[in-house]
Design a protein around this motif. Structure first.
Motif, PDB file in Angstrom:
ATOM      1  N   ALA A 170       0.838  -1.201   0.000  1.00 23.87           N
ATOM      2  CA  ALA A 170       0.000   0.000   0.000  1.00 23.87           C
ATOM      3  C   ALA A 170       0.872   1.250   0.000  1.00 23.87           C
ATOM      4  N   ILE A 171       0.343   2.307  -0.592  1.00 25.85           N
ATOM      5  CA  ILE A 171       0.999   3.617  -0.596  1.00 25.85           C
ATOM      6  C   ILE A 171       0.307   4.471   0.469  1.00 25.85           C
ATOM      7  N   SER A 172       1.080   5.178   1.274  1.00 30.99           N
ATOM      8  CA  SER A 172       0.482   6.047   2.295  1.00 30.99           C
ATOM      9  C   SER A 172      -0.375   7.119   1.633  1.00 30.99           C
ATOM     10  N   GLY A 173      -1.446   7.501   2.306  1.00 36.69           N
ATOM     11  CA  GLY A 173      -2.299   8.573   1.785  1.00 36.69           C
ATOM     12  C   GLY A 173      -3.597   8.036   1.234  1.00 36.69           C
ATOM     13  N   ALA A 180     -10.374   2.663  -5.668  1.00 40.21           N
ATOM     14  CA  ALA A 180     -10.368   1.291  -5.163  1.00 40.21           C
ATOM     15  C   ALA A 180      -9.075   1.068  -4.397  1.00 40.21           C
ATOM     16  N   GLY A 181      -9.169   0.427  -3.243  1.00 40.94           N
ATOM     17  CA  GLY A 181      -7.981   0.170  -2.432  1.00 40.94           C
ATOM     18  C   GLY A 181      -7.809   1.164  -1.294  1.00 40.94           C
ATOM     19  N   ILE A 220     -11.202  -0.165   6.909  1.00 37.22           N
ATOM     20  CA  ILE A 220     -12.053  -0.764   5.871  1.00 37.22           C
ATOM     21  C   ILE A 220     -11.345  -0.525   4.535  1.00 37.22           C
ATOM     22  N   VAL A 221     -11.020  -1.616   3.823  1.00 32.60           N
ATOM     23  CA  VAL A 221     -10.428  -1.454   2.493  1.00 32.60           C
ATOM     24  C   VAL A 221     -11.571  -1.476   1.476  1.00 32.60           C
ATOM     25  N   VAL A 266      -4.258   0.495  -1.039  1.00 32.18           N
ATOM     26  CA  VAL A 266      -3.663  -0.766  -1.498  1.00 32.18           C
ATOM     27  C   VAL A 266      -3.451  -0.682  -3.009  1.00 32.18           C
ATOM     28  N   LEU A 267      -2.303  -1.202  -3.478  1.00 31.02           N
ATOM     29  CA  LEU A 267      -2.035  -1.205  -4.917  1.00 31.02           C
ATOM     30  C   LEU A 267      -3.150  -1.959  -5.640  1.00 31.02           C
TER      31      LEU A 267
END
Lengths: 321, 236
Positions: free
Chosen positions: A182-185, A238-239, A250-251, A267-268
């Motif tokens: 995952a990328i922050s933000g 999405a993600g 919650i993703v 999430v990527l």
């Protein structure tokens, strides 16, 4: 366009899905589409379809289906104990089936979702250029809803005149422990005190998860004391990992266009299928990647798919049951 | 970072590897929303390669892009160029969409409650509700559902304690300080004061919604006869 499949028992949540309807978020219409696009694409490839063809997405408990015309089928995704005419069969490969054959699936043994592809693709009217079912908006797919016993599905015309039996020489592993990158933000600056905790923690997938998103249970992520009280609703990707007031992440998948909870990380897109295959109780761990790192991983993944879809790997009849 | 009202706006936020958010503030503010609308318009007209989709909300613009074709540095540059162009390039004015509403009766079962709660009579509620030019700050939650800003304070009413299982498409409701229209049949807890015969979302049309984010909406009170006439005309 002929009647191809009749639903005898729909299973827990079976819907028609394709790659979704991107580009409609400004109308409040979410992307929807197969949550595990990996298994969806492979199922289509196995029967010689382009990835844009619609498949049936089955969740946790598979369907029982009567075949109405000769066609080729394949199942990819969670292992649901595929049985054709009473005989146990392997998933991740294609079969020619005939009128009156019965396909039966059971409880998912590992993984959560299985995709049934049929040569020519599931045919139903396109809504905004997609056959995906959007359950919340009640549009697309089969009357905008989950399938019921007695529903009859048509299929399109197969791309090839002869069936080629195909098998994927590997299958993805659906594990009890899931690691997603995952990328922050976008709102990581609301959680400076808890960013480390988020990436260091092990979460458990809640049974309340559905096509809207994965609900996780674990250490509460609390926003900084100087963070704003409210977020004005923002467009969703999405993600996005939303953090509601109770701190339980919650993703989000592809069923929401705007949202009002801050998101600590995203999430990527190429790792979302792992969450789509997570069973309730599975453990989820997030690994942080940089934007550059994430973009490279994501681009490589798209190239990997293009490579599968352009390949013609198949096995001889003697290797197939 | 939150208190950022300095000239460094927009605040750029990463929303994964394929989406960039440009945030122009954290207020429900018509001027900010207008700026977001204009930049979205300029960007989409330019049809830059690598930008798939532009979505706007209250004060935030989302750019969905292909990192294989465009970098976020380039996206940032495009955003700044658009902002500079705003002064010179006139963008089309926001449209005003008239929405006929039949208030009260079977179409607005909560009209009397809203009136009682705010110590008004039903007529005053209708007048105040249809007097305002509402701005569409965002579309979402459901296909065609718009978030409207500008509800008269004297009409603010809490939601139902128990949501209804079915609210008909076209129902106009109030929830707290918000007003809105149910774009499709759905469960819901808003206080329903009327209904419009207009279709607010039709996936079969080339333009499925009669409005977009940034447009304005005005409600026009009509009687039951007119309601049915419009409905009949629509279905003719």
């Amino acid at each position: 366009m002929s009647a191809a499949l009749r639903i005898i028992n729909p299973g827990a949540c079976t819907t028609v899905q394709d790659l979704g309807r991107p580009g409609q978020a400004h109308l409040g219409v979410p992307v929807s589409g197969a949550l595990d696009d990996y298994a969806h694409r492979v199922a289509n490839w196995l029967v010689g379809n382009p990835p844009s063809c619609a498949t049936l997405e089955m969740t946790m408990v598979g369907a029982e289906i009567e075949v109405l015309i000769p066609c080729q089928i394949a199942l990819a995704g969670a292992d649901m104990d595929l049985v054709i005419n009473g005989q146990p069969m392997l998933q991740w490969q294609s079969y020619v089936v005939n009128k009156s054959d019965r396909i039966r699936l059971g409880l998912a043994k590992n993984g959560c979702r299985t995709y049934l592809a049929v040569s020519g693709g599931i045919d139903c009217p396109q809504v905004l250029a997609s056959r995906s079912t959007c359950l919340s908006g009640r549009l697309g797919g089969y009357e905008g809803r989950m399938l019921k016993a007695g529903d009859i599905l048509a299929c399109g015309r197969p791309a090839a005149t002869e069936y080629t039996k195909r098998r994927l020489p590997w299958s993805p592993r659906y594990t009890e422990t899931i690691v997603v990158r995952a990328i922050s933000g976008p709102q990581d600056d609301w959680f400076t005190q808890h960013n480390q905790l988020f990436f260091a923690s092990i979460y458990s997938l809640s049974p309340q998860s559905n096509r809207m998103g994965c609900r996780l249970q674990g250490p509460a992520i609390i926003r900084d004391t100087n963070a704003p009280e409210n977020l004005l609703s923002i467009p969703i990707a999405a993600g996005n990992v939303q953090i509601p007031a109770d701190g339980q992440p919650i993703v989000l998948f592809r069923e929401q266009t705007i949202g009002g909870y801050p998101c600590i990380a995203t999430v990527l897109s190429c790792d979302l299928w792992r969450l789509a295959q997570a069973q309730p109780g599975a453990t989820v761990h997030f690994t942080e990647v940089s934007l550059e790192g994430g973009q490279k991983i994501s681009s490589d993944w798209h190239r990997f798919f293009a490579a599968i879809e352009n390949s013609t790997y198949y096995v001889g009849v003697e290797n197939l049951q | 970072m939150q208190a950022n009202t300095a000239p460094s706006l927009p605040l750029l936020r990463l929303s994964g590897e394929r989406c960039l958010l440009a945030e122009y503030g954290q207020e429900v503010d018509a001027a900010v929303n207008e700026k977001v609308r204009c930049i979205a318009l300029l960007l989409s007209q330019a049809q830059h390669a690598g930008i798939d989709e532009i979505v706007s909300s209250y004060s935030t613009l989302a750019l969905f892009y292909h990192p294989e074709q465009i970098t976020i540095q380039k996206l940032e540059q495009l955003l700044r160029e658009c902002e500079q162009k705003l002064a010179q390039t006139p963008v089309p004015e926001a449209r005003t969409i008239m929405i006929p509403v039949c208030y009260g009766g079977v179409f607005g079962p909560d009209l009397d409650y809203v009136a009682q709660h705010n110590k008004l009579d039903a007529k005053a509620v209708i007048e105040r509700h249809s007097a305002v030019l509402y701005r569409i700050y965002a579309i979402g939650f459901a296909p065609g559902f718009c978030y409207l800003g500008g509800l008269d304070e004297s009409l603010h009413t809490p939601r139902l304690e128990t949501p209804r299982n079915l609210v008909s498409a076209g129902s106009v409701g109030i929830a707290g300080s918000q007003t809105g229209i149910y774009s499709q049949d759905s469960p819901g807890g808003w206080r329903i004061i009327g209904r419009t015969p207009m279709t607010l979302f039709d996936a079969d049309q080339s333009e499925p919604c009669p409005y977009c984010a940034g447009d304005n909406v005005r409600f026009q009170a009509v009687n039951e006869e007119t309601y049915h006439a419009i409905l009949a005309g629509k279905n003719a």
